[in-house]
Design an enzyme around this catalytic site. Sequence first.
Site, short mmCIF file in Angstrom:
data_model
loop_
_atom_site.label_atom_id
_atom_site.label_comp_id
_atom_site.label_asym_id
_atom_site.label_seq_id
_atom_site.Cartn_x
_atom_site.Cartn_y
_atom_site.Cartn_z
N ASP A 149 0.72 -1.21 -0.05
CA ASP A 149 -0.02 0.03 -0.20
C ASP A 149 0.86 1.27 -0.14
O ASP A 149 1.98 1.29 0.52
CB ASP A 149 -0.80 0.11 1.52
CG ASP A 149 -1.98 1.21 1.26
OD1 ASP A 149 -2.87 0.99 0.60
OD2 ASP A 149 -1.49 2.32 1.81
N ASN A 154 -3.12 13.23 -3.01
CA ASN A 154 -4.25 13.56 -4.02
C ASN A 154 -4.85 14.96 -3.46
O ASN A 154 -5.26 15.95 -4.38
CB ASN A 154 -5.28 12.70 -3.84
CG ASN A 154 -5.14 11.46 -4.64
OD1 ASN A 154 -4.59 11.43 -5.74
ND2 ASN A 154 -5.70 10.05 -4.29
N ASP A 174 -3.01 9.68 -10.08
CA ASP A 174 -3.24 8.77 -11.15
C ASP A 174 -1.61 8.25 -11.61
O ASP A 174 -1.27 7.30 -12.02
CB ASP A 174 -4.28 8.99 -11.91
CG ASP A 174 -5.41 9.00 -11.51
OD1 ASP A 174 -5.58 8.14 -10.43
OD2 ASP A 174 -6.47 9.46 -12.17
N GLU A 229 -4.88 2.39 -3.93
CA GLU A 229 -3.23 2.51 -4.06
C GLU A 229 -2.88 1.15 -3.33
O GLU A 229 -1.51 1.20 -3.00
CB GLU A 229 -2.71 3.69 -3.18
CG GLU A 229 -3.28 3.71 -1.74
CD GLU A 229 -4.42 4.31 -1.40
OE1 GLU A 229 -4.52 4.55 -0.37
OE2 GLU A 229 -5.31 4.20 -2.22
#
Length: 342
Positions: free
Chosen positions: A202, A210, A219, A245
């Site tokens: 992760d 973000n 992205d 993620e």
Amino acid sequence: MNISILVFGSQKFLTTLPDQIRYATAFSVEVIANLDQAVSHITMTPPDIIVVQASLDGSMELCSWLKDQPKLSWIYCILLEDRSQQIIDRGKYGWEWELEMTSSALKQGADAYIWQLPEGKTDYTLAELTANQRLILAQLTVGLRKAKKYRDLIRTNDLLSAIALADSLTELNNRRALEWDLPRQIQKAREQSLPFSLIILDVDFFKKVNDTYGHLVGDRLLQLLCIRVRHNLRFQDTPFRYGGEEFVILLANTTGEEASIVARRLNRIVSEQPFAINNQHTINITISLGTASLQSDDDEQGISLLHRADQCLLEAKATGRNKVIGWDHLSHVQYLKAAASS
């Protein structure tokens, strides 16, 4: 299109077929006169078309068997009637009897039923010979069209399957693909008595990326991360995007110790070099990873195996992130905590 034809008949029967079949260059022709050998050949290397000699032992059994096989029933089966008694009866009883014979052959599995010209007669007109040959070739053309449509359908289905099992952003396999592949790899590992492990990883603090730079940058970061991870895996390792993620990597023929080595290498190659998003943004990230290996009491779907790796991932994130935790280590820690509390 490389078309293949299986002739279930004798070498003598082969000489009665049109030259376009016997001397074909556009497709391959195999001749087999034994039922068991024919079934084995069809099962291992399915032809596109089968031409069957009706007088050969096992001819109708082959047609019937073929249509009972869901994965082989698309093969076009042409039955050529060369039995002398049937040909005599055809001339004696007329067209109604001929239709009854045709109906019976089609019900038993033939896609086409063609009467051969009786042997022994030598005064056939050129028109009779040509018509019989043209009928056989016409049915061959029908079989070729069916084979082409089937192959086109298979290609379309393969494309749709690939789309359905791929993650459009990272171009890795997606969670649906994992749910399909994990049980297969577990079964293979158990059948061959091989070790099997997996990694769940992760991205640490990905939400902050973000929130700071926007989802488009997030992205792009995931895309670059997947490229770097994929290029640093072994040939037998299979990565999947599990969601958001989070990623899962299946490690075939890999012990728990070897899985930890792979995981630590991935942890290092992600953290040691920033990711260049564009000319304006270079981002440093780290990842947390959990590993687990297949045990004898794990379920066939891999749910318990995934759960153990996920527990290790949660422990890695809870104890500082940017690290690898294996199940052996976590279970030992849990044991010590339980012993201390008692």
